[in-house]
Design an enzyme around this catalytic site. Structure first.
Site, mmCIF file in Angstrom:
data_model
loop_
_atom_site.group_PDB
_atom_site.id
_atom_site.type_symbol
_atom_site.label_atom_id
_atom_site.label_comp_id
_atom_site.label_asym_id
_atom_site.label_seq_id
_atom_site.Cartn_x
_atom_site.Cartn_y
_atom_site.Cartn_z
ATOM 1 N N HIS A 102 -48.673 32.389 77.831
ATOM 2 C CA HIS A 102 -49.387 31.367 78.719
ATOM 3 C C HIS A 102 -48.326 30.878 79.844
ATOM 4 O O HIS A 102 -47.040 30.981 79.740
ATOM 5 C CB HIS A 102 -49.734 29.996 77.930
ATOM 6 C CG HIS A 102 -48.715 29.674 77.110
ATOM 7 N ND1 HIS A 102 -48.486 30.006 75.654
ATOM 8 C CD2 HIS A 102 -48.097 28.383 77.285
ATOM 9 C CE1 HIS A 102 -47.524 29.160 75.148
ATOM 10 N NE2 HIS A 102 -47.321 28.495 76.207
ATOM 11 N N HIS A 104 -47.420 27.745 82.188
ATOM 12 C CA HIS A 104 -47.442 26.297 82.605
ATOM 13 C C HIS A 104 -47.406 25.994 84.078
ATOM 14 O O HIS A 104 -46.503 26.501 84.747
ATOM 15 C CB HIS A 104 -46.511 25.377 81.966
ATOM 16 C CG HIS A 104 -46.161 25.427 80.444
ATOM 17 N ND1 HIS A 104 -46.493 24.539 79.710
ATOM 18 C CD2 HIS A 104 -45.398 26.400 79.649
ATOM 19 C CE1 HIS A 104 -46.295 24.941 78.324
ATOM 20 N NE2 HIS A 104 -45.689 26.137 78.338
#
Ligand code: 5GP
Length: 140
Positions: A102, A104
């Site tokens: 992922h 941010h």
């Protein structure tokens, strides 16, 4: 690192855990971080099961980064942020806590420090309001 199908982001992708989504396409999903370090902290994940950047298919990684750019543009507009920080952690030694790749996206303002990583849960109403602001700034 081996991929665990029961990590929280895999559950969000399967609809087994809730999320405040802002964007979805064939290969990626974006949603609000429930323990935001700043207001507007958003996550972008590939739908493909890769634990970290080392395990990612490079083509899917490229498509995910294109989504990061699109969502970062919207977060910047939604939060009138003069700066956008992109962070991406790989492995416990780097601070990674969820083992599904992922990115941010953190809107940054001069003088506004960010809070501790993955620490304080935000209220659902606040997260939904922030998600709505980002969605409103995303081009169709
Ligand atoms: P990492 O530490 O792996 O780079 O980041 C994981 C992020 O996921 C943290 O910022 C943490 O706040 C966030 N997070 C952990 N659990 C959940 C959850 O159930 N839902 C959402 N939306 N974010 C989560």
């Amino acid at each position: 690192m081996a991929y665990d199908n029961n990590n929280i982001f895999a559950k969000i992708l399967r609809g087994e855990a809730p999320a405040f989504n802002v964007y979805e396409d064939d290969h990626s999903l974006a949603f609000m971080d429930v323990m935001p370090q700043v207001p507007g902290h958003t996550l972008v994940i590939p739908k493909d099961p890769a634990a970290d950047i080392h395990a990612a298919d490079p083509v899917i990684l490229g498509a995910t980064v294109a989504t990061v750019q699109k969502v970062a543009d919207a977060v910047k507009a939604a939060f009138a942020a003069p700066g956008i920080m992109i962070a991406q952690l790989n492995g416990p030694a780097a601070g990674q806590t969820v083992f599904h790749l992922h990115f941010h996206i953190l809107p940054r303002h001069e003088g506004l420090e960010f809070r501790m990583h993955a620490r304080d849960m935000e209220d659902a109403e606040v997260l939904e309001a922030h998600a709505a602001k980002v969605r409103a700034c995303l081009q169709p």
